[in-house]
Design an enzyme around this catalytic site. Structure first.
Site, PDB file in Angstrom:
ATOM      1  N   GLY A 251       1.120  -1.341  -0.036  1.00  0.00           N
ATOM      2  CA  GLY A 251      -0.231  -0.034   0.329  1.00  0.00           C
ATOM      3  C   GLY A 251       0.848   1.180  -0.268  1.00  0.00           C
ATOM      4  O   GLY A 251       0.181   2.078  -0.212  1.00  0.00           O
ATOM      5  N   PRO A 290       4.811  -5.660  -0.101  1.00  0.00           N
ATOM      6  CA  PRO A 290       4.698  -4.131  -1.348  1.00  0.00           C
ATOM      7  C   PRO A 290       4.183  -4.108  -3.368  1.00  0.00           C
ATOM      8  O   PRO A 290       4.741  -5.861  -3.427  1.00  0.00           O
ATOM      9  CB  PRO A 290       5.665  -3.426  -1.110  1.00  0.00           C
ATOM     10  CG  PRO A 290       7.115  -4.593  -0.724  1.00  0.00           C
ATOM     11  CD  PRO A 290       6.084  -5.652  -0.116  1.00  0.00           C
ATOM     12  N   CYS A 356     -12.117   6.096 -27.853  1.00  0.00           N
ATOM     13  CA  CYS A 356     -13.407   6.954 -28.499  1.00  0.00           C
ATOM     14  C   CYS A 356     -13.583   7.274 -27.127  1.00  0.00           C
ATOM     15  O   CYS A 356     -15.087   6.591 -26.510  1.00  0.00           O
ATOM     16  CB  CYS A 356     -14.240   5.845 -29.558  1.00  0.00           C
ATOM     17  SG  CYS A 356     -13.251   5.262 -30.780  1.00  0.00           S
TER      18      CYS A 356
HETATM   19  N1  PLP Z   1      -1.914  -6.871  -0.698  1.00  0.00           N
HETATM   20  C1  PLP Z   1      -3.144  -7.152  -1.176  1.00  0.00           C
HETATM   21  C2  PLP Z   1      -3.842  -7.666  -0.817  1.00  0.00           C
HETATM   22  C3  PLP Z   1      -3.004  -6.476  -2.147  1.00  0.00           C
HETATM   23  O1  PLP Z   1      -4.800  -6.142  -2.575  1.00  0.00           O
HETATM   24  C4  PLP Z   1      -2.861  -5.385  -3.127  1.00  0.00           C
HETATM   25  C5  PLP Z   1      -2.920  -4.436  -3.847  1.00  0.00           C
HETATM   26  O2  PLP Z   1      -3.639  -3.534  -4.082  1.00  0.00           O
HETATM   27  C6  PLP Z   1      -0.974  -5.195  -2.609  1.00  0.00           C
HETATM   28  C7  PLP Z   1      -1.139  -5.892  -1.433  1.00  0.00           C
HETATM   29  C8  PLP Z   1      -0.425  -4.137  -3.144  1.00  0.00           C
HETATM   30  O3  PLP Z   1      -0.726  -2.753  -3.255  1.00  0.00           O
HETATM   31  P1  PLP Z   1       0.663  -1.255  -3.271  1.00  0.00           P
HETATM   32  O4  PLP Z   1       0.709  -2.343  -4.375  1.00  0.00           O
HETATM   33  O5  PLP Z   1      -0.566  -0.677  -3.532  1.00  0.00           O
HETATM   34  O6  PLP Z   1       1.396  -1.929  -2.299  1.00  0.00           O
END
Ligand code: PLP
Length: 427
Positions: A251, A290, A356
């Site tokens: 996240g 990540p 489009c």
């Molecule tokens: N873990 C889970 C379960 C996810 O759904 C996501 C993506 O939304 C991530 C990790 C990775 O998130 P990010 O790409 O924001 O680090």
């Protein structure tokens, strides 16, 4: 853009490109040491160029940074952000596992050499077929998102003596400041189980003959620009009891624009592990997932300018668009852009795609220097969640991926061909 001095503007723009990006004597962008114009001539446009060193270096910062703060830990790349065999390979070489959330991702992760024992399967609607694929491949961890996952897995293992490691995904009741479409930790999220339902799942799993409950999972969303909500999520799962494994999700936000200031990887890890030290057992194993923050900043999309239409607004129309970048339409994500060999500002333009849809804009109001038909346009920070959602709208061929490293480009995914459009036809 903040700076008025042209060279400061150029510097500010270059900072959004992968580290080490510079201009050659003709003012052309060098990506991973490769001339952007030559890349476009060799591989066509639109194309996603990835600076290999940038991905490797961020992967290492995650792995080394987490291990230094919490030795019993592992980093699992959220591969939905850029799922391609070559990227799985690169990530596996750097010692990461992979979060996979669909059959195709399992296939590519295996092809890329990811150890299946270090794969984590996610999904709020995993099919029997995908669960069977994961079990057959030896995926180490399956994340239970709902009670039906437990039923499905129990059925799959019925009559066998096999065991499968699982985590329960918990809704922590945390809403970070991000776009609603990518916030996943609030009480009305479709992902995971609220605390009461999570307790029910935990009780069921503790009585299971085949499903080994290793611990809990939490993920609050994506493009989160502040460390505090991550801390709140750790505290929320800490209240559910003691477990051997805690997967704290992904996240962390990426820096897309001049004003974006996401926490560094190290600041984020400091906040996560400090919270873990306060509320989780010291013997627990920590995992993180990540995605965006690992690959976004390594990617640059190269598009060719097809038309420059001057009027009330100057529309710079390119040969890419929402078929290779849905982030703008889905989440209103702001990108920056530049002409690849005239880096910097000048004329206020709106960069639009070739599709489009009136909403097919790539960058609303960006200064480009003297944009002309035939120019090469570079959009930085397009490594995550762009190509992965690529589509064939308006007959667009999905673009290639070029890995650039030390001046040497490597085509790792070819552009689709027009023949691909009829290849699946049966009639
Ligand atoms: N873990 C889970 C379960 C996810 O759904 C996501 C993506 O939304 C991530 C990790 C990775 O998130 P990010 O790409 O924001 O680090």
């Amino acid at each position: 853009m903040t700076a008025n001095n042209p060279s400061e503007r150029t510097d500010a723009l270059l900072e959004l490109f992968p580290p080490g990006t510079e201009l050659n004597a003709e003012g052309m962008l060098l990506l991973g040491g490769c001339d952007a114009g030559e890349l476009a001539a060799a591989f066509g446009t639109p194309a996603l160029v990835l600076d290999e060193a940038a991905i490797r270096s961020r992967a290492r910062r995650y792995v080394d940074g987490l291990a230094a703060r919490w030795p019993d830990s592992s980093v699992v790349w959220a591969s939905k952000s850029l799922p391609h065999t070559a990227i799985y390979r690169l990530i596996a070489e750097e010692g990461l596992g992979a979060d996979v959330s669909g059959g195709g991702e399992i296939v590519m992760a295996l092809a890329g050499g990811v150890d299946p024992g270090r794969m984590v399967l996610h999904g709020n609607a995993k099919t029997d077929e995908e669960l069977a694929m994961a079990v057959h491949a030896g995926v180490g961890t399956i994340v239970i998102d709902n009670l039906d996952d437990i039923d499905r897995l129990e059925r799959l293992f019925d009559g066998t003596s096999a065991e499968q490691g699982v985590l329960v995904r918990v809704i922590p009741g945390v809403l970070p400041a991000t776009h609603a479409a990518i916030a996943t930790g609030h009480s009305s999220s479709k992902f995971g189980l609220g605390p009461a339902a999570a307790k029910e799942a935990i009780a069921r799993l503790r009585g299971s003959d085949h499903l080994r409950l290793d611990g809990l999972h939490v993920h609050i969303g994506s493009q989160v620009m502040d460390a505090e909500p991550f801390t709140a999520a750790v505290e929320a799962i800490g209240r559910l009891g003691e477990f051997a494994v805690y997967n704290l999700g992904g996240g962390l936000g990426a820096r897309y624009t001049y004003s974006d200031q996401p926490p560094s990887i190290e600041t984020y890890l400091d906040a996560l592990t400090a919270a873990a030290r306060r509320v989780l057992p010291s013997t627990a194993r920590l995992m993180i997932e990540p995605g965006r923050s690992l690959v976004a900043e390594a990617g640059v999309t190269l598009d060719r300018v097809v038309s420059v239409k001057r009027g009330e607004i100057t529309f710079v129309a390119v040969d890419g668009g929402m078929s290779d970048n849905l982030e703008v339409s889905l989440y209103g994500q702001r990108f920056e852009a530049t002409i690849a060999d005239r880096v910097g500002g000048g004329e206020l333009c709106t960069v639009v795609g070739r599709h489009c849809e009136a909403g097919d804009q790539l960058v609303d109001r960006v200064e480009l220097r003297d944009p002309r038909v035939g120019d090469l346009l570079a959009i930085p920070v397009t490594g995550a969640y762009c190509l992965t959602m690529a589509n064939n709208y308006n007959g667009a061929r999905r673009p290639p991926i070029v890995l650039a490293r030390d001046g040497a480009p490597r085509l790792v995914l070819r552009r689709e061909t027009f023949d691909d459009f009829t290849r699946r036809d049966l009639d």
